[in-house]
Design a protein around this motif. Sequence first.
Motif, short mmCIF file in Angstrom:
data_model
loop_
_atom_site.label_atom_id
_atom_site.label_comp_id
_atom_site.label_asym_id
_atom_site.label_seq_id
_atom_site.Cartn_x
_atom_site.Cartn_y
_atom_site.Cartn_z
N UNK A 30 -47.12 -17.37 -29.72
CA UNK A 30 -46.24 -17.19 -28.60
C UNK A 30 -45.53 -15.91 -28.32
N UNK A 31 -46.03 -14.99 -28.83
CA UNK A 31 -45.40 -13.81 -28.76
C UNK A 31 -44.20 -13.56 -29.57
N UNK A 32 -44.06 -14.30 -30.55
CA UNK A 32 -42.92 -14.33 -31.64
C UNK A 32 -43.45 -14.35 -32.93
N UNK A 33 -43.22 -13.51 -33.83
CA UNK A 33 -43.85 -13.45 -35.31
C UNK A 33 -43.15 -14.44 -36.04
N UNK A 34 -43.83 -15.12 -36.69
CA UNK A 34 -42.98 -16.31 -37.83
C UNK A 34 -43.67 -15.91 -39.01
N UNK A 35 -43.03 -15.73 -40.18
CA UNK A 35 -43.62 -15.55 -41.46
C UNK A 35 -43.80 -16.69 -42.28
N UNK A 36 -44.76 -17.20 -42.79
CA UNK A 36 -45.14 -18.07 -43.98
C UNK A 36 -44.50 -19.43 -43.34
N UNK A 37 -45.02 -19.92 -42.02
CA UNK A 37 -44.68 -21.06 -41.31
C UNK A 37 -45.15 -22.30 -41.98
N UNK A 38 -46.37 -22.21 -42.83
CA UNK A 38 -46.83 -23.40 -43.39
C UNK A 38 -47.30 -23.26 -44.79
N UNK A 39 -46.11 -22.77 -45.50
CA UNK A 39 -46.44 -22.33 -46.93
C UNK A 39 -45.18 -22.74 -47.80
N UNK A 40 -45.58 -23.21 -49.12
CA UNK A 40 -44.75 -23.74 -50.18
C UNK A 40 -44.05 -22.38 -50.43
N UNK A 41 -42.77 -22.15 -50.36
CA UNK A 41 -41.86 -21.13 -50.60
C UNK A 41 -41.77 -20.79 -52.40
N UNK A 42 -42.36 -21.98 -53.13
CA UNK A 42 -42.35 -21.77 -54.32
C UNK A 42 -43.78 -21.05 -54.89
N UNK A 43 -44.79 -20.90 -54.03
CA UNK A 43 -46.05 -20.32 -54.33
C UNK A 43 -46.04 -18.84 -53.79
N UNK A 44 -46.25 -17.95 -54.64
CA UNK A 44 -46.05 -16.54 -54.19
C UNK A 44 -47.36 -16.32 -53.27
N UNK A 45 -47.14 -15.37 -52.39
CA UNK A 45 -48.32 -14.81 -51.60
C UNK A 45 -47.93 -13.68 -51.09
N UNK A 46 -48.93 -12.92 -50.49
CA UNK A 46 -48.80 -11.63 -50.03
C UNK A 46 -49.99 -11.42 -48.63
N UNK A 47 -49.59 -10.70 -47.87
CA UNK A 47 -50.84 -10.31 -46.90
C UNK A 47 -50.60 -8.80 -46.44
N UNK A 48 -51.70 -8.14 -46.10
CA UNK A 48 -51.63 -6.96 -45.44
C UNK A 48 -52.36 -6.82 -43.98
#
Length: 825
Positions: free
Chosen positions: A731-749
Amino acid sequence: MRKSVQIIVLLLVCAGYAVGQPSINVVEKARKYPIGSNRPAADFFEGAVLGNGGMGVVVVTRPDAILFHFGHNNVWDIRIAENNRESIGTFDEIFAKAKALSPDLKTIYDDKEFNDYLNLTGANYRKPYPRPFPCGTVLLGFDRGRVELLGHKIDISNGLCEIYLLNEGKRHTLEVFADMEDDVLWFRLVDEGKNPQPSCFNRIRVMPDSKTPKEFPAYSVLSGAASLGYTQVLPYQEPDKYDATKGHPGDKAFSLEARLGTTLTGGVHYNTFGQAYPFDTFERRIAGDGQPLVGNITLREGLASAMKDGWRAAPEPDGSRYETSLRSTARQWEAYWNKSGVNLQDEWLEQIWYWNHYFFNCAVKAGVTCPGLFANWSLGDIGTAWHGDYHMNYNTQQPFWLPFSSNRLDKNLPYVDMVHHLLPISKQWAQEYYGMRGAFFPHSAYPVDMTLHPYPVPDWGWEVFETPWAVQGLWWHYLYSMDVDFLRDRAFVPIREAVLFLVDYMKRPDAHGKQWNDDRYHIYPSVPPELYGLQPGLKFNYDTQVDITLAKFIFKAFIEAVDALKYQKQEAALVREVKQIAAKLPDYPTAESEEYGKIYVSVPGEHDKMVYNLPANLMHVFPGEEYGIDAPPDIYRTLVNTFKAHRNEGGNDIVLLNLQAARLGILDIEKFKRQVRYAMMPNGTVADFVLQSGGRYSDWTGYDWMGDMGIWLENFSLPVVINECLMQSYDGTIRLFPNWDRKTDAAFTTLRAVGAFLVSSALSGGEITHLTILSEQGGRCKLHNPWPGASVRLLRDGKSPVILSGELLDFPTAANESIRLERNR
């Protein structure tokens, strides 16, 4: 039946899990997930899958031989039937007959006259061509008394396949890879120290495909002291029209030629009576001359007339050329991987991401024909179901969802070329059949010359939504790149043609008027995807959800494109028509569920107990992109109810339904992983598998019946589901980790966001610890605050920090500017 084989995942590189760091060594991550087998893989769907985006190779390993099965996106049986042109009639004529059918009929096939017409219009499609044409097989055989085959492994970081052999007690490896520039498969034999070794193979055989039509011109043999192969002409015309002695200027051809750095001689086989019989035309004995084994197999394709002028020579198989090609191929794979990457605590999810990116690179390449259903891998009838064609009701579009968020936009260009290939026949059909402006894209089509709509059948051939869906990927290409030149030169015309057709179609008296008891512009008739076809009384043939949402999408895209290109004056009339219709589109159909309350359905008149194939009642989430996590509360509640109530028979849902759930922020990632594991073939690709009876399937249905049809290109887009869990920007607005368990570490580049932003981020210990955004085009960036309730420091090179606050962050950027954001402490 699907053969079972252990898929081994050797953790060769233990890349550190430092998610707080901004960089990810994506090549090393890919190397962590090889694909292989610890025993012979004798079935096509067990073999190693290789490719360079044009040429595809499946490496099958038997206990007595290694076989290389070749295919190519450019190589098709190009014959096409275009009969009954004068009997097809016009849309108005056939629609009048369809409306006259008794609503009491069980199906439209129960009316003899209409059934005869359906058979007539479907006759061309029932021919076995066009189809992808297998390009033959090369076999390297060995003496099982001396050599044992142990297994194989693909290093997906560089495309190198290693085939493990026990050669008189010593472990040797046949290295195999597809050159990423030229259609050449290289191989060499080495020991454990990578030292070149003499051949342990005693014969080579080249095998034209066993399902080559008997009416084809006979192949010609290519034979030399150290080479063996053949050339096959692919006729342009159907058998009753083709003169094999004269040929046709449109004939195409391919050649498959194996070359070794050692002498080839004649030989014999022995039968069960001990009697000797000579090798056939395409078989030779490999001389044991003690020289290191280096070889290649070259696939050449193009117009048959080019053969007369001489095709380029195959490269000489020597160690120096092998090394040069290997280094070049590794560099190209490295560049591919460095486009984007993920670093996930969940290794199985991470493996899905890397494996499917590997397969996609093997299958798709700019400048090469857009692949069909089963891409560039075929053998006999494998890869030819439904002609292996372009199915425009989701199959063709789905794999090309990957290039956008995964930042591999060049991989979308074959799809763009395909749309332009179909545009002339689509415009012709809109004019001649419908009597309307614009273009109506076909339900099914081919990468061959066409002068007649290839699927003029008034069932699936009347799926109106396929036209806006066909051109949607061109608009996305612009949105994710903000490349105005691309919009003007490649995207605008097809989008405009689709809009022209929709406007004319929806302004017809049948689709707008007093008979509807409203002032809406209806989409009538149409057919919801993978469900009813055309129904007696046209019961389920109007205002389907997917028609409405994709009409909205492409209307909006057209208006924005006009503004971006400053075409307001020249497009003023069409823009007015579009706005008039867009303001009065029908509401999305709904039903009441006793268990879940109000839900969306795919077409008016459905109830809540439907068993779907395609998730057609959530299409306004995706691909329509009208709703998501930010939907108004009452609509969001209905969307969630719809997902909970949805029942799907399986086969066309594994990417789309899970992607819809991710867009809503309700995807159960563990369940998604289990479904992928269920549908995974022994070679690591994911097929279309049935999930439940009811709907179109019974308890007697083989739930893996689609598995052995071919290697399903469409499911290579599985990483998009993961991308949408990590970042959304539709929709033109960036949203980070919208469907992610915050207890599980993750990264992307460098995942790509709408607006031409490359985003890198890390989540560790429940908090976002890193965020950088590279702006390619210098647009305004909108971002949901990654640290709700906190202010944010925005850091630019050489400039003082800027403090931002609020739920939505909105800030300007400069072209090629890198911006870092962090919690303001």
